[in-house]
Write an enzyme that holds these catalytic residues in place. Structure first.
Site, short mmCIF file in Angstrom:
data_model
loop_
_atom_site.label_atom_id
_atom_site.label_comp_id
_atom_site.label_asym_id
_atom_site.label_seq_id
_atom_site.Cartn_x
_atom_site.Cartn_y
_atom_site.Cartn_z
CG ASP A 172 -2.15 -0.84 1.06
OD1 ASP A 172 -2.22 -1.59 0.07
OD2 ASP A 172 -3.04 -0.77 1.93
CG ASP A 173 0.19 3.85 2.15
OD1 ASP A 173 -0.99 4.03 1.79
OD2 ASP A 173 0.50 3.52 3.31
CG HIS A 230 -5.08 6.32 2.08
ND1 HIS A 230 -4.00 5.61 2.53
CD2 HIS A 230 -5.00 7.55 2.68
CE1 HIS A 230 -3.28 6.37 3.35
NE2 HIS A 230 -3.87 7.54 3.45
#
Length: 306
Positions: free
Chosen positions: A10-11, A129
């Protein structure tokens, strides 16, 4: 029965340091997919890395941090400074009915269109998110948007037996159970819009310092056994020769407190060495041997499209 493990970083795009760590994990075979943030200092760098590698590209839909991607001046989705209201701020206002859902729709559409402009095609999958994609009020709009753009995959963040994992920080327990409950209620909405998810999910209980090889082995096997048990009593799935599980991870290198991220720097998790720790655990020989011994193949989201 074959077990396919989709490991997602993620991210991606948060910062150059985060990107470096995600690519290191990918190059070591520890992850196969990455979810892109569009409004961060490392976004353009991440796009270039997608284009020069086989890392499976997804969109990390963001409605909680930084500035919007859309050019519309929103009135209810952001603060007076045109900044998203945060993980808890947005949820509070959604629950109170203070957010114009037309603005949510416009921003989701803007992010999908921006992704297409940058990568030249739609994302293979879209997740949220801070799991914002399953939030009541957001999830219906989100699912319809994916269906409209022929995006067939998203995340279903339901990790089983969370209460039986004593290492989980009590500070996060109520949030995690809230996420699980909302995801379960989102399932029929995804199904109605022909959006697929993995058969099982893990990763809420193994973020940062909470990740160890032994814990990962436990939650991954637990998820696969649960999926196989459910499959055995579902006639429509008994013809399949495999099960799938998504493991959510957050590899990276520390981002400076005053730079990177959403233009103003990073939070405690982003500044810490916890993300390096995730790279080390995920890419360890211990985990690679575990996969071989348990008939697990690390794959990307593309397995769900076959």
């Amino acid at each position: 029965m074959k077990r396919y493990l989709i490991i997602t970083g993620d991210d991606f795009g948060f910062s150059s340091e985060r990107n470096k760590g995600i690519m290191e994990a990918f190059n070591k075979g520890a992850i196969k997919s990455a979810s892109l943030l569009l409004n961060c200092t490392g976004t353009d760098d991440a796009v270039s890395l997608f284009k020069s590698s086989d890392l499976c590209p997804g969109l990390h839909l963001n409605l909680t941090e930084g500035k919007p991607v859309g050019t519309t001046q929103y009135q209810t989705l952001v603060t007076p400074d045109n900044i998203f209201k945060g993980k808890f701020g947005l949820r509070k206002d959604l629950e109170a009915g203070l957010v114009d859902l037309n603005e949510v729709q416009q921003e989701i559409e803007a992010q999908i269109q921006r992704y297409k402009e940058l990568l030249g095609e739609a994302p293979v999958y879209v997740d949220g998110h801070q799991h914002i994609h399953i939030e009541p009020g957001v999830v219906d709009i989100f699912a319809e948007a994916l269906n409209c753009h022929n995006i067939q995959l998203t995340r279903y963040p339901v990790e089983i037996n969370l209460a039986k994992k004593p290492w989980v920080n009590p500070q996060y327990t109520s949030l995690f159970f809230s996420v699980i409950g909302k995801a379960e209620r989102a399932a029929p909405i995804f199904e109605k819009c022909n959006i697929k998810t993995s058969d099982s999910f893990a990763g809420l209980s193994t973020m940062g310092a909470d990740m160890t090889a032994d814990r990962l082995k436990h939650v991954i096997l637990e998820a696969f056994v649960d999926a196989e048990t459910r499959m055995a009593i579902q006639p429509e799935k008994q013809q399949r020769d495999h099960t799938t599980c998504e493991l959510m991870t957050h590899p990276g290198y520390p981002t400076g407190r005053d730079n990177g991220g959403f233009s103003w720097g990073s939070d405690d998790f982003g500044c810490s060495t916890d993300r390096i720790h995730e790279i080390q655990v995920l890419s360890s020989a211990d985990m690679m041997n575990f996969y071989k011994e348990n008939n697990i193949e690390v794959v990307s989201h593309r397995i769900l499209l076959k």
